[in-house]
Scaffold this motif. Structure first.
Motif, short mmCIF file in Angstrom:
data_model
loop_
_atom_site.label_atom_id
_atom_site.label_comp_id
_atom_site.label_asym_id
_atom_site.label_seq_id
_atom_site.Cartn_x
_atom_site.Cartn_y
_atom_site.Cartn_z
N SER A 145 -0.36 -2.64 5.65
CA SER A 145 -0.36 -3.94 4.88
C SER A 145 -0.43 -2.61 3.54
N GLU A 170 2.39 -4.01 1.45
CA GLU A 170 3.02 -5.66 1.08
C GLU A 170 3.98 -6.20 0.09
N ALA A 189 7.22 -5.57 0.69
CA ALA A 189 7.81 -6.44 1.83
C ALA A 189 8.82 -7.92 0.83
N TYR A 190 7.10 -7.90 -0.19
CA TYR A 190 7.43 -9.35 -0.81
C TYR A 190 8.88 -8.78 -1.78
#
Length: 215
Positions: A132, A135, A138-139
């Motif tokens: 998490s 993120e 990842a974005y």
């Protein structure tokens, strides 16, 4: 004799030390980091792994690249600049749409299976799952994939407008299909597929794309 130190001089000396360029070639150490990320992914690449491959200390890594995340972003940029069999971006070449995608997919097949770096694509199948706290990374990678999908769509729409492809062609759907081919080739390469086997996939994709060619 007592020597009185000039505090301003000390500050200037410290500033000069901080401002000195790193004692390594940035592109070389970045390529080493790129291959670690490429092989193990973002979450799977520790600072220890990266510095060992780059041949620098953690302090030097943070001084030059600020953070692991920034290093990863720069490594992705370098990956996108890597030489391909067809130089430049085939989607922007003044060639027909089918040939443009054929060149793009050939480039993908060859770089995904080249022997001098990890297999597969560093972007198309990267950071699909992550912790998490990562993120944002990842974005970022997802946005790069979205850029490619948009570029595919725009090239297909251009082919439709120029009369190369049938007017009833669903540009976005066809773009997603071609994007899935790229992602599939990446996974296949990671699993050991050869360049010849990926080129067979390219042939099938081109046969499908040819169905939309305006007669």
């Amino acid at each position: 004799m007592i020597v009185v130190k000039n505090k301003d001089s000390d500050k200037e000396s410290t500033a000069r030390k901080r401002g000195r360029p790193p004692a390594f070639d940035r592109e070389t150490v970045l390529a080493a980091a790129r291959d670690v990320f490429w092989e193990h992914g973002y979450d799977g690449s520790s600072i220890a792994d990266l510095t060992a491959s780059m041949g620098i200390t953690p302090q030097s890594l943070y001084a030059a690249f600020q953070s692991k995340a920034d290093l990863y972003r720069e490594a992705l940029d370098q990956y996108r600049r890597m030489p391909r069999p067809y130089p430049g971006n085939p989607l922007r070449e003044q060639i027909d749409t089918v040939s443009a995608f054929e060149r793009f997919l050939i480039n993908s097949a060859m770089i995904f299976t080249a022997p001098d770096h990890p297999k597969g694509c560093m972007i198309s199948t990267a950071v699909l799952n992550c912790a998490s706290e990562n993120e944002d990374i990842a974005y970022h990678v997802s946005s790069l994939r979205q850029q490619t999908l948009d570029a595919f769509t725009a090239r297909i729409e251009s082919g439709i407008a120029d009369g190369e492809l049938r007017p009833d062609t669903n540009a976005r759907s066809l773009a997603r299909f071609l994007g899935a081919i790229v992602q599939g080739m990446s996974v296949q390469a990671r699993d050991g597929a050869t360049s010849e086997e990926l080129m067979e996939m390219v042939t099938h994709a081109m046969n499908e794309l040819g169905r939309y060619h305006s007669s």
